[in-house]
Design a protein around this motif. Sequence first.
Motif, PDB file in Angstrom:
ATOM      1  N   ASP A   1      54.064 -12.450  -3.293  1.00 53.81           N
ATOM      2  CA  ASP A   1      53.563 -12.228  -4.644  1.00 53.81           C
ATOM      3  C   ASP A   1      54.327 -11.028  -5.209  1.00 53.81           C
ATOM      4  O   ASP A   1      54.034  -9.887  -4.873  1.00 53.81           O
ATOM      5  CB  ASP A   1      52.060 -11.951  -4.615  1.00 53.81           C
ATOM      6  CG  ASP A   1      51.477 -11.766  -6.006  1.00 53.81           C
ATOM      7  OD1 ASP A   1      52.246 -11.850  -7.001  1.00 53.81           O
ATOM      8  OD2 ASP A   1      50.267 -11.529  -6.078  1.00 53.81           O
ATOM      9  N   ILE A   2      55.324 -11.297  -6.032  1.00 48.94           N
ATOM     10  CA  ILE A   2      56.148 -10.214  -6.569  1.00 48.94           C
ATOM     11  C   ILE A   2      55.569  -9.670  -7.874  1.00 48.94           C
ATOM     12  O   ILE A   2      56.088  -8.733  -8.437  1.00 48.94           O
ATOM     13  CB  ILE A   2      57.605 -10.659  -6.769  1.00 48.94           C
ATOM     14  CG1 ILE A   2      57.686 -11.845  -7.711  1.00 48.94           C
ATOM     15  CG2 ILE A   2      58.259 -10.975  -5.433  1.00 48.94           C
ATOM     16  CD1 ILE A   2      59.096 -12.197  -8.113  1.00 48.94           C
ATOM     17  N   SER A   3      54.474 -10.269  -8.366  1.00 43.06           N
ATOM     18  CA  SER A   3      53.877  -9.778  -9.611  1.00 43.06           C
ATOM     19  C   SER A   3      52.876  -8.666  -9.361  1.00 43.06           C
ATOM     20  O   SER A   3      52.417  -8.031 -10.281  1.00 43.06           O
ATOM     21  CB  SER A   3      53.195 -10.916 -10.354  1.00 43.06           C
ATOM     22  OG  SER A   3      52.114 -11.439  -9.580  1.00 43.06           O
TER      23      SER A   3
END
Length: 106
Positions: A103-105
Amino acid sequence: MRQIDTHFESWQLELDRLELDVMRAERAFATDGLLRTDGWEVPSLAGPVPEDLRGRATELLTRQQELLVSLTERLGATGRQQALAENVGRVSTRDRSRPVYFDISA
């Protein structure tokens, strides 16, 4: 005619054998080579090291102790490297049948 001091010569011979093994170990350590030594048994020498050979015996003991410290340090480093390699091996061989998402957000 010279009288033979068998006690002195026996100690001298044993110190020669010990020194040869120390030299072999030092060379193997310096070159990362294989250590080969002759079989060794506790000598059956009566009495203490002759006074004239004590300096040599002390020097050999010092060299053995220094080599032991160096070998112990290298063995520890090798053990740490092996543990790291085993951990990397475990990570890289895990079950890859399931996808992994990041999850890069976040």
